[in-house]
Design a protein around this motif. Structure first.
Motif, short mmCIF file in Angstrom:
data_model
loop_
_atom_site.label_atom_id
_atom_site.label_comp_id
_atom_site.label_asym_id
_atom_site.label_seq_id
_atom_site.Cartn_x
_atom_site.Cartn_y
_atom_site.Cartn_z
N ARG A 1 1.34 -0.98 0.37
CA ARG A 1 0.02 -0.20 0.24
C ARG A 1 0.96 0.90 0.16
N ASP A 2 2.01 1.16 0.47
CA ASP A 2 2.62 2.76 1.13
C ASP A 2 4.27 2.38 0.18
N ALA A 3 4.04 1.71 -1.49
CA ALA A 3 5.15 1.89 -1.90
C ALA A 3 4.98 2.29 -3.16
N ILE A 4 5.60 2.92 -3.39
CA ILE A 4 6.63 4.04 -4.97
C ILE A 4 6.61 3.13 -5.76
N VAL A 5 5.98 3.52 -6.90
CA VAL A 5 5.79 2.95 -8.26
C VAL A 5 6.56 3.69 -9.20
N GLU A 6 7.65 3.31 -9.94
CA GLU A 6 8.65 3.60 -11.15
C GLU A 6 8.49 2.44 -12.28
N TYR A 7 7.80 2.88 -13.51
CA TYR A 7 7.63 1.94 -14.42
C TYR A 7 8.14 2.46 -15.77
N GLY A 8 9.33 3.41 -16.10
CA GLY A 8 9.45 4.68 -16.74
C GLY A 8 10.48 3.95 -18.16
N GLU A 9 11.58 2.63 -17.29
CA GLU A 9 12.17 2.16 -17.93
C GLU A 9 11.22 1.09 -18.74
#
Length: 180
Positions: A131-139
């Motif tokens: 729930r508190d995760a930060i998600v990055e998927y730009g790559e």
């Protein structure tokens, strides 16, 4: 006229500085540094211009742990992980055909940053993050459909950063935050 040799030490790059900051934060999270010591060392690392200055900011830290990497591969069929499983620092998922479902909502995540590399030919992938995760998927590069992700309206600080990269041929990645 003869040119004098350049005796100035080489300047450090942003990657070196980012690595030093990451190591300091990890040492603080593991209890090796006090809050005051962290602040002082972060200031030294962020203002360092040479490698020697950067090394002094990292002095007396425990040796950096080897990056834990795990690969899950399947030619066809489903790849599924859920429940209380231990998430490595780097998780590589490879599948030619089939679905991938990774549920990190109840997983044991020991690292502040987790890299998930997807290499999928066809099939869908679904990743459930804490729930508190930060998600990055730009790559992440998709060949057919866009990634579905809706960031939460409010987030609590302190969660892990989940970085998703790799390639998806035909299929879609759906990322969602756990509700609990």
């Amino acid at each position: 006229m003869t040119a004098l040799p350049d005796d100035r030490p080489p300047l450090i790059g942003e990657d070196d500085r980012d690595t030093a900051v990451r190591r300091l934060r990890e040492a603080y999270a593991e209890g090796h540094l006090s809050h005051e010591d962290l602040d002082a060392r972060l200031h030294r690392a962020l203002t360092a211009k040479t490698r020697g200055e950067l090394v002094s900011a990292l002095a007396s830290l425990p040796a950096e742990k080897a990056a834990a990497t795990s690969t899950i591969a399947a030619a066809g069929g489903r790849i599924k992980r859920g429940g209380a499983w231990r998430v490595p620092r780097v998780l590589k998922v490879e599948s030619a055909f089939g679905r991938v479902r990774l549920d990190l909502s109840r997983a044991v995540i020991e690292h502040p940053v987790v890299d998930i590399e997807l290499h999928l030919g066809t099939g869908r992938a679904k990743i459930t993050v804490p729930r508190d995760a930060i998600v990055e998927y730009g790559e992440l590069h998709t060949g057919w459909k866009d990634t579905r992700y809706r960031a939460p309206r409010s987030s609590r600080p302190g969660g892990p950063t989940i970085r998703i990269s790799g390639t998806l041929g035909f299929g879609r990645l759906k990322i969602r935050h756990a509700r609990r």
